[in-house]
Design a protein around this motif. Structure first.
Motif, short mmCIF file in Angstrom:
data_model
loop_
_atom_site.label_atom_id
_atom_site.label_comp_id
_atom_site.label_asym_id
_atom_site.label_seq_id
_atom_site.Cartn_x
_atom_site.Cartn_y
_atom_site.Cartn_z
N VAL A 476 0.82 -1.20 0.00
CA VAL A 476 0.00 0.00 0.00
C VAL A 476 0.86 1.26 0.00
O VAL A 476 0.56 2.23 -0.70
N SER A 477 1.93 1.24 0.77
CA SER A 477 2.72 2.46 0.97
C SER A 477 3.25 3.01 -0.34
O SER A 477 3.06 4.18 -0.67
N GLU A 478 3.94 2.16 -1.12
CA GLU A 478 4.53 2.65 -2.37
C GLU A 478 3.46 3.06 -3.37
O GLU A 478 3.56 4.09 -4.03
N SER A 479 2.42 2.24 -3.46
CA SER A 479 1.36 2.56 -4.42
C SER A 479 0.65 3.85 -4.06
O SER A 479 0.41 4.71 -4.92
N PHE A 480 0.32 4.02 -2.78
CA PHE A 480 -0.39 5.22 -2.34
C PHE A 480 0.46 6.46 -2.59
O PHE A 480 -0.05 7.49 -3.04
N ARG A 481 1.75 6.37 -2.31
CA ARG A 481 2.61 7.56 -2.49
C ARG A 481 2.61 8.01 -3.95
O ARG A 481 2.70 9.20 -4.24
N ALA A 520 5.73 4.76 -17.34
CA ALA A 520 4.71 4.38 -16.35
C ALA A 520 5.23 4.72 -14.96
O ALA A 520 6.33 4.32 -14.59
N SER A 521 4.45 5.47 -14.21
CA SER A 521 4.98 5.99 -12.94
C SER A 521 4.08 5.72 -11.75
O SER A 521 4.32 6.23 -10.67
N TRP A 522 3.02 4.95 -11.93
CA TRP A 522 2.17 4.56 -10.80
C TRP A 522 2.24 3.04 -10.64
O TRP A 522 2.50 2.31 -11.61
N LYS A 523 1.97 2.59 -9.48
CA LYS A 523 1.63 1.19 -9.27
C LYS A 523 0.14 1.18 -8.96
O LYS A 523 -0.27 1.50 -7.84
N VAL A 524 -0.64 0.86 -9.98
CA VAL A 524 -2.08 1.05 -9.91
C VAL A 524 -2.76 -0.22 -9.40
O VAL A 524 -2.59 -1.29 -10.01
N PRO A 525 -3.52 -0.12 -8.33
CA PRO A 525 -4.30 -1.28 -7.89
C PRO A 525 -5.53 -1.46 -8.77
O PRO A 525 -6.55 -0.81 -8.58
N VAL A 526 -5.41 -2.33 -9.77
CA VAL A 526 -6.48 -2.57 -10.72
C VAL A 526 -7.30 -3.77 -10.25
O VAL A 526 -6.75 -4.85 -10.02
N CYS A 527 -8.58 -3.56 -10.12
CA CYS A 527 -9.50 -4.66 -9.79
C CYS A 527 -10.43 -4.86 -10.98
O CYS A 527 -11.06 -3.91 -11.44
N ALA A 528 -10.48 -6.09 -11.47
CA ALA A 528 -11.32 -6.42 -12.62
C ALA A 528 -12.45 -7.35 -12.19
O ALA A 528 -12.25 -8.27 -11.38
N ARG A 529 -13.63 -7.10 -12.72
CA ARG A 529 -14.80 -7.93 -12.42
C ARG A 529 -15.27 -8.56 -13.71
O ARG A 529 -15.40 -7.90 -14.73
N TRP A 530 -15.46 -9.88 -13.70
CA TRP A 530 -15.84 -10.60 -14.90
C TRP A 530 -17.10 -11.43 -14.67
O TRP A 530 -17.43 -11.78 -13.53
N LYS A 537 -19.01 -15.77 -12.08
CA LYS A 537 -18.53 -14.39 -11.96
C LYS A 537 -17.40 -14.35 -10.94
O LYS A 537 -17.21 -15.27 -10.15
N GLY A 538 -16.64 -13.27 -10.97
CA GLY A 538 -15.54 -13.13 -10.02
C GLY A 538 -14.93 -11.75 -10.09
O GLY A 538 -15.21 -10.96 -11.00
N GLU A 539 -14.12 -11.45 -9.12
CA GLU A 539 -13.38 -10.19 -9.08
C GLU A 539 -11.96 -10.48 -8.63
O GLU A 539 -11.74 -11.17 -7.63
N GLN A 540 -10.98 -9.98 -9.37
CA GLN A 540 -9.57 -10.19 -9.06
C GLN A 540 -8.81 -8.89 -9.23
O GLN A 540 -9.20 -8.03 -10.04
N CYS A 541 -7.75 -8.73 -8.45
CA CYS A 541 -6.99 -7.48 -8.44
C CYS A 541 -5.52 -7.75 -8.72
O CYS A 541 -4.99 -8.84 -8.43
N ALA A 542 -4.86 -6.75 -9.25
CA ALA A 542 -3.42 -6.82 -9.49
C ALA A 542 -2.84 -5.42 -9.34
O ALA A 542 -3.51 -4.43 -9.62
N LEU A 543 -1.60 -5.37 -8.88
CA LEU A 543 -0.89 -4.10 -8.79
C LEU A 543 -0.12 -3.91 -10.08
O LEU A 543 0.81 -4.67 -10.39
N VAL A 544 -0.52 -2.93 -10.88
CA VAL A 544 -0.01 -2.78 -12.24
C VAL A 544 1.01 -1.65 -12.31
O VAL A 544 0.69 -0.51 -12.01
N GLY A 545 2.24 -2.02 -12.69
CA GLY A 545 3.25 -1.01 -13.00
C GLY A 545 3.18 -0.72 -14.48
O GLY A 545 2.15 -0.30 -15.01
N ALA A 546 4.29 -0.96 -15.20
CA ALA A 546 4.27 -0.74 -16.65
C ALA A 546 3.29 -1.69 -17.32
O ALA A 546 2.57 -1.32 -18.25
N SER A 547 3.24 -2.95 -16.84
CA SER A 547 2.33 -3.92 -17.42
C SER A 547 2.14 -5.07 -16.45
O SER A 547 2.92 -5.24 -15.50
N ALA A 548 1.10 -5.84 -16.67
CA ALA A 548 0.83 -7.01 -15.84
C ALA A 548 -0.16 -7.89 -16.57
O ALA A 548 -0.88 -7.45 -17.48
N GLU A 549 -0.16 -9.16 -16.20
CA GLU A 549 -1.15 -10.09 -16.73
C GLU A 549 -1.90 -10.70 -15.57
O GLU A 549 -1.30 -11.20 -14.62
#
Length: 889
Positions: A476-481, A520-530, A537-549
């Motif tokens: 949380v700390s790095e992403s929030f900052r 890319a300069s954020w670490k974005v907490p991306v939550c996806a709902r499918w 159905k489901g919801e999953q999250c990832a911390l996205v820097g330049a890219s993520a899968e």
């Protein structure tokens, strides 16, 4: 430099006139010392040094709501942290007489230091005071009420005068010499001397009342807990009090304080305050930290202020309009009261250390207000409000010159500029995003830990983030900052891959919105709902820097996916073609707020040339196919966005197109009251009429509105109070001079603040350029209260038909217009330039406003912001010129 006349010190500042204190005569001056004094020290440019720090204040103010000046005396106990022979304080517009100090058992004169700034005054001690000691400073002072909402000011209601204070952010210095910074939280003992017949209130209950033979009463209030200077408050005048019962776990006595004659209008506020407090106590798991709670109505105020125990509100927030007020009034009170009372914990109990963390105060209260609303009214749609706040914040954050949440403050004038959509809406949106990522329970535990650790003290953003991380995950700390320390909006590109024999994968890549080449300069907490076939159905999250899968936890390819689950993330999403097509084919599988976010993202991508206007309008048509009010609102937002891209040449065709798209809906729906309708349904209806009747000026809808407006103006109050401003504004779209006269006549007679706002807003909504001069006449010479009269000019600068004439009149009457505005808000006249979208007007705005804005607080920054918006509009229309020409022939 120490001659007796310097014992009278007049600090700089613009206030109403006040008597000048008499200098002490030469015969009274202390004998000159044999030692030649050292040269004056240099005053601090912004923040006071910490070699002398306050420990406690005892201030006595002589105030009368019927006068324009005041006097007082203050004793300030101080600690000497480092050896020094002088002390600096904040004071503006105060005449300080015969200052002295007590050290040990000796009293000495304080000699004024000639060197000072607009906000800082200095005094020399008799000798150097050693570190570790204490002293008490004594000041008599006089001052004048300002013509701004700053320091002490007074307002009139039905012929009676009332005096109020507004010390946030740096205005306590206009009322008392003080260490006027939030880091110094100390107890205050306030005493008010007022004429008999005037009531007086402050942050705490009255300790003692002492009547005087001269017809005044001296009210000493209980000592406060440790508070910074910006939270001290008073109210004086012939008020009425309404008992709001005992609130909270500690049964704190609560009242609504209103100008005389308005008690009946405060019933809803009195009945609802207990529920607001209960919701907050439940979330914080901590009782309301007050000995009493007064909520005070202030005529013509700018909003509300969280003074502990004496919360001030613009009168229209506390006082219901005639008929008791509709849902809009009730929801407004719940939201604003929830915001201000949340501050009793978040801002008052735990206070920011410096104004660079203002966002922490305001964003948390903004975010918390929706939780309060949802707990009180089951119709409250917190998700839709969060989506709204995200949208408003991202639009502001995408502008050139946008500033980060955590921002450096280089001058006192910059503090007021920090009270903006970034500090409020962006901060609230970022909090929502991290709450969803770490989980509501963990987030709430972090909030409670933060309050418990820093209660009655100061804290920083780092302290808050550390508390959330301690209850969730260190990530949380790095992403929030990243979201605190940089401006701008992340853009997440999302692509769904479904390869045979493998689990589906959502490929995510990040860039900066509007600048794809920036790293890319954020670490974005991306939550996806499918959602998949059947009930999968489901919801999953990832911390996205330049890219993520993000590998989805399902063996089958989802039928629909949303890369911003619940619309809670502070980022835009751009889908590849196939993924977007799947979403559009299954819009019903998105949550209501997600449909709104999809529309907002699409509009933003059209702005950037990353999406086609035709595709955006196709999305609008698909959304219209849904009966859900959220989808309807999202579709209308896209149609409104298309209007921003249309130049004057194509505007008539665009109006015809809008009427063709939504005119039948508007005529069928009509202006009949929507009894029991939810908030979103009401807003969708309002947006429908704003577009069709207001922007497109559909003759049929304007005629309906005019008929209802004429009936209302003749005394038949048949319009729903929540619709009054909408109906009158649409009626004014086709207004002639006679109708404007009716509106102004009704405004002069109105005793209700909501009605007055609706009437003056309607006058500003006229479309006939020949009537613009009369609008300015009403603003400058109409005698209307300041807050409401601003609605007059807001409209004429907004509408394409009137803005050219409005700009010409502003050139001619700039000084008269400026004279109506408190100086601290004068720089906001620069925002008038943002109405234009061409090079000629941009140059004119630069040439005309630049020399005028340099003299006003925040003026240059606001002008730069406005010109950046003009540049953005020019580029936006240029990028979409072909699409506009094709769609709106």
């Amino acid at each position: 430099m120490r001659a007796a006349p310097l014992l009278v010190l007049v600090a700089c500042g613009t206030v109403a006139s006040h008597p000048t204190a008499k200098p002490i005569g030469e015969s009274q001056a202390p004998a000159k010392r044999a030692v030649v004094p050292p040269p004056d020290p240099t005053p601090p440019a912004l923040r006071l040094p910490d070699d002398v720090e306050p420990l406690a204040y005892r201030v006595r103010w002589n105030v009368d709501a019927n006068k324009t000046d005041f006097s007082g005396h203050v004793d300030i106990d101080v600690a000497i942290r480092r050896a020094t022979d002088h002390v600096w304080l904040n004071a503006v517009g105060l005449a300080i007489t015969a200052p002295t100090y007590t050290h040990g058992d000796q009293d000495h004169a304080l000699d004024a230091i000639a060197a000072r700034t607009a906000d800082v005054v200095g005094f020399r001690f008799h000798d150097t005071l050693g570190a570790g000691g204490q002293a008490t400073l004594h000041f008599d002072f006089t001052g004048g009420l300002t013509n701004e909402f700053a320091g002490f000011f007074h307002e009139q209601d039905t012929g009676r005068w009332y005096l109020y204070s507004q010390f946030e952010s740096s205005f306590a210095r206009r009322a008392v010499p003080s260490f006027d910074e939030p880091r110094w939280k100390v107890p205050w003992t306030v005493t008010l001397v007022v004429p008999v017949g005037q009531q007086a209130f402050s942050n705490t209950p009255i300790h003692e009342v002492r009547p005087h033979a001269d017809g005044t009463s001296e009210l000493e209030f209980e000592q406060t807990p440790p508070y910074p200077s910006y939270l001290i408050a008073i109210a004086v005048g012939p008020f009425e009090s309404i008992d709001a019962g005992k609130v909270g776990k500690n049964q704190v006595p609560a009242r609504i304080i209103v100008p005389a004659g308005h008690a009946a209008e405060a019933t809803y506020a009195a009945h609802t305050t207990a529920a607001v407090v209960a919701a907050l106590e439940d979330y914080f798991d901590m009782p309301l930290p007050l000995a009493k709670l007064d909520e005070v109505a202030v005529p013509q105020f700018f909003g509300a202020m969280e003074n502990p125990g004496l919360v001030t509100y613009q009168s229209g927030i506390l006082l219901a309009p005639k008929g008791g007020g509709g849902d809009d009034f009730k929801h407004q009170f719940i939201w604003i009261s929830g915001h201000e009372l949340a501050h009793q914990w978040f801002g008052d109990l735990v206070t920011l250390a410096w104004w660079d963390d203002l966002w922490l105060n305001e964003s948390f209260a903004t975010w918390m207000a929706d939780k309060v609303g949802a707990s009180i009214d089951p119709r409250w749609d917190a998700a839709i409000r969060n989506a709204d706040e995200n949208e408003k914040a991202m639009q502001a954050d995408a502008l050139p010159g946008a500033r980060p949440l955590h921002r450096e403050i280089h001058a006192t004038s910059e503090i007021e500029g920090a009270f903006d959509a970034i500090s409020y809406e962006k901060g609230g949106a970022v909090l929502s995003m991290f709450e969803r990522w770490v989980g509501a329970d963990a987030f709430r535990s972090g909030v409670r830990a933060y309050l418990a650790k820093h209660a009655k003290g100061n804290a920083t953003a780092d302290d808050f983030v550390a508390a959330i991380a301690s209850m969730s995950t260190p990530e949380v700390s790095e992403s929030f900052r990243g979201f605190l320390d940089q401006a701008g909006v992340p853009l997440v590109r999302a692509s769904l891959r479904c390869d045979k024999g493998r689990k589906p994968v959502l490929a995510l890549a990040q860039e900066r919105l509007g600048d794809p080449h920036a790293p890319a300069s954020w670490k974005v907490p991306v939550c996806a709902r499918w959602a998949g076939a059947g009930k999968a159905k489901g919801e999953q999250c990832a911390l996205v820097g330049a890219s993520a899968e993000l590998e989805l936890d399902t063996p089958e390819c989802p039928t629909a996916i949303d890369a911003n689950a619940g619309a809670a993330g502070y980022y835009r999403v751009a889908y590849d073609g196939a993924t977007r097509a799947a979403i559009l084919a299954h819009l019903d599988q998105l949550e209501p707020a997600e449909r709104l976010a999809l529309a907002g993202d699409t509009a933003a991508l059209v702005d950037l040339g990353d999406a086609d206007l035709g595709d955006a309008l196709a999305l609008a048509r698909a959304l219209f196919a849904h009966k859900d009010a959220h989808a309807q609102l999202a579709a209308l937002d896209l149609i409104a966005k298309s209007g921003e891209l249309v130049d004057d040449a194509h505007r008539p065709a665009w109006k015809r197109w809008v009427i063709a798209q939504i005119g039948a809906r508007a005529k069928k729906l009509g202006f009949a009251p929507m009894m029991g309708a939810g908030e979103v349904a009401r807003r969708a209806r309002e947006r429908l009429f704003e577009l069709d009747g207001g922007d497109a000026q559909d003759p049929a809808v304007v005629a309906i509105a005019r008929k209802q407006a004429d009936a209302w103006l003749s005394g038949k109050r048949t319009i729903d109070p929540d619709d009054l401003d909408l109906v009158l504004a649409i009626a004014a779209a086709g207004a002639d001079g006679a109708f404007v006269d009716k509106l102004l006549d009704a405004a002069h007679k109105s005793k209700d603040s909501d009605e007055l706002g609706a009437l003056l807003g309607a006058v500003g909504a006229i479309r006939d350029p020949a009537l613009v001069d009369r609008v300015f006449d009403a603003y400058v010479d109409g005698g209307f209260e300041l807050r409401a009269s601003g609605l007059l000019l807001q409209g004429v600068f907004t509408h394409a038909e009137t803005r050219d004439r409005a700009w010409q009149v502003l050139h001619d009457r700039f000084d008269a217009v400026l004279a109506r505005i408190p100086r601290m808000f004068g720089g906001y006249l620069a925002l008038t330039a943002a109405a234009f979208c061409d090079d000629a007007h941009r140059k004119d705005a630069e040439d005309f406003l630049r020399p005028r804005m340099t003299k006003l607080p925040e003026g240059p920054r606001l002008l730069d912001q406005s010109l950046a918006q003009v540049d953005r509009c020019i580029a936006l229309r240029a990028r979409n010129a072909d699409a506009v020409a094709k769609l709106f022939k």
